[in-house]
Design a protein around this motif. Structure first.
Motif, PDB file in Angstrom:
ATOM      1  N   ASN A   1      52.710 -12.809 -50.134  1.00  0.00           N
ATOM      2  CA  ASN A   1      52.034 -13.910 -49.430  1.00  0.00           C
ATOM      3  C   ASN A   1      50.821 -14.477 -50.159  1.00  0.00           C
ATOM      4  N   ILE A   2      50.965 -14.746 -51.436  1.00  0.00           N
ATOM      5  CA  ILE A   2      49.917 -15.448 -52.178  1.00  0.00           C
ATOM      6  C   ILE A   2      50.157 -16.945 -51.983  1.00  0.00           C
ATOM      7  N   GLU A   3      49.144 -17.635 -51.509  1.00  0.00           N
ATOM      8  CA  GLU A   3      49.243 -19.075 -51.238  1.00  0.00           C
ATOM      9  C   GLU A   3      49.510 -19.872 -52.520  1.00  0.00           C
ATOM     10  N   LYS A   4      50.110 -21.054 -52.371  1.00  0.00           N
ATOM     11  CA  LYS A   4      50.410 -21.933 -53.514  1.00  0.00           C
ATOM     12  C   LYS A   4      49.173 -22.217 -54.358  1.00  0.00           C
ATOM     13  N   GLY A   5      48.029 -22.423 -53.697  1.00  0.00           N
ATOM     14  CA  GLY A   5      46.796 -22.734 -54.420  1.00  0.00           C
ATOM     15  C   GLY A   5      46.288 -21.590 -55.277  1.00  0.00           C
ATOM     16  N   ASP A   6      46.808 -20.390 -55.038  1.00  0.00           N
ATOM     17  CA  ASP A   6      46.416 -19.216 -55.816  1.00  0.00           C
ATOM     18  C   ASP A   6      47.513 -18.784 -56.785  1.00  0.00           C
ATOM     19  N   GLN A   7      48.453 -19.680 -57.047  1.00  0.00           N
ATOM     20  CA  GLN A   7      49.519 -19.441 -58.018  1.00  0.00           C
ATOM     21  C   GLN A   7      49.333 -20.438 -59.163  1.00  0.00           C
ATOM     22  N   HIS A   8      49.255 -19.918 -60.377  1.00  0.00           N
ATOM     23  CA  HIS A   8      49.026 -20.796 -61.525  1.00  0.00           C
ATOM     24  C   HIS A   8      50.042 -20.514 -62.622  1.00  0.00           C
ATOM     25  N   VAL A   9      50.688 -21.574 -63.077  1.00  0.00           N
ATOM     26  CA  VAL A   9      51.480 -21.522 -64.298  1.00  0.00           C
ATOM     27  C   VAL A   9      50.830 -22.540 -65.216  1.00  0.00           C
ATOM     28  N   VAL A  10      50.287 -22.053 -66.313  1.00  0.00           N
ATOM     29  CA  VAL A  10      49.566 -22.917 -67.229  1.00  0.00           C
ATOM     30  C   VAL A  10      50.164 -22.811 -68.624  1.00  0.00           C
ATOM     31  N   TYR A  11      49.827 -23.763 -69.445  1.00  0.00           N
ATOM     32  CA  TYR A  11      50.374 -23.892 -70.786  1.00  0.00           C
ATOM     33  C   TYR A  11      49.264 -23.629 -71.798  1.00  0.00           C
ATOM     34  N   GLY A  12      49.504 -22.739 -72.752  1.00  0.00           N
ATOM     35  CA  GLY A  12      48.511 -22.493 -73.794  1.00  0.00           C
ATOM     36  C   GLY A  12      48.558 -21.065 -74.307  1.00  0.00           C
ATOM     37  N   ARG A  13      47.454 -20.626 -74.858  1.00  0.00           N
ATOM     38  CA  ARG A  13      47.325 -19.257 -75.373  1.00  0.00           C
ATOM     39  C   ARG A  13      46.895 -18.364 -74.216  1.00  0.00           C
ATOM     40  N   PRO A  14      47.587 -17.251 -73.976  1.00  0.00           N
ATOM     41  CA  PRO A  14      47.298 -16.414 -72.805  1.00  0.00           C
ATOM     42  C   PRO A  14      45.835 -16.006 -72.661  1.00  0.00           C
ATOM     43  N   GLU A  15      45.225 -15.507 -73.745  1.00  0.00           N
ATOM     44  CA  GLU A  15      43.847 -15.038 -73.609  1.00  0.00           C
ATOM     45  C   GLU A  15      42.900 -16.174 -73.236  1.00  0.00           C
ATOM     46  N   ARG A  16      43.069 -17.328 -73.824  1.00  0.00           N
ATOM     47  CA  ARG A  16      42.190 -18.465 -73.515  1.00  0.00           C
ATOM     48  C   ARG A  16      42.372 -18.933 -72.079  1.00  0.00           C
ATOM     49  N   GLU A  17      43.618 -19.067 -71.666  1.00  0.00           N
ATOM     50  CA  GLU A  17      43.890 -19.590 -70.325  1.00  0.00           C
ATOM     51  C   GLU A  17      43.496 -18.604 -69.226  1.00  0.00           C
TER      52      GLU A  17
END
Length: 144
Positions: free
Chosen positions: A79-95
């Motif tokens: 039950n993690i809300e949509k606003g607390d789910q992130h799929v981002v693009y880039g280098r893992p450590e930086r993001e």
């Protein structure tokens, strides 16, 4: 007294992601903390070299969409809300560091395979996240 108020769990979407997520959830529940989930999609040019004369945009978009679906499925289990789910693009450590700073994260939970030999010398994503983090980092041993 709670040690943590906001826990960020960074997952790589392998089978071991559940193990990392379960540990993060237990810590969040024990501290009555908010839980945020992130997956970083690395640029294909990083994985396969920047000299590829192909347009990888369509493939990159497909990978990102599949990651969103998998994150949504993982988040739905606890039950993690949509606003607390992130799929981002880039280098893992930086993001991961960027999201941690933007969302006032005080604990990052990440999986670690406990690599040895050459993989240890070259580093790993969990090691990269540890170095440079401005908050606590917990590396959950996976793939034992």
């Amino acid at each position: 007294m709670s040690l943590y108020k906001h826990v960020l769990v960074a997952v790589d979407l392998t089978e071991e992601a559940d193990e990392v997520l379960n540990k993060a959830q237990a810590i969040a529940e024990a501290n009555d903390a908010r839980l945020t989930l992130v997956h970083v999609v690395e640029p294909l040019s990083v994985a396969y070299g920047s000299d590829i004369p192909l347009d990888l945009t369509t493939l990159q978009d497909e990978i990102t969409q599949q990651a969103r679906e998998r994150i949504n499925k993982l988040a739905g289990k606890i039950n993690i809300e949509k606003g607390d789910q992130h799929v981002v693009y880039g280098r893992p450590e930086r993001e991961v560091h960027r999201i941690a700073e933007e969302h006032d994260i005080d604990l990052i939970v990440v999986g670690s395979h406990g690599r040895h030999g050459l993989a240890l010398i070259l580093g790993s994503t969990s090691t990269s996240i540890l170095h440079g983090a401005t908050c606590d980092v917990l590396a959950v041993r996976v793939g034992k």
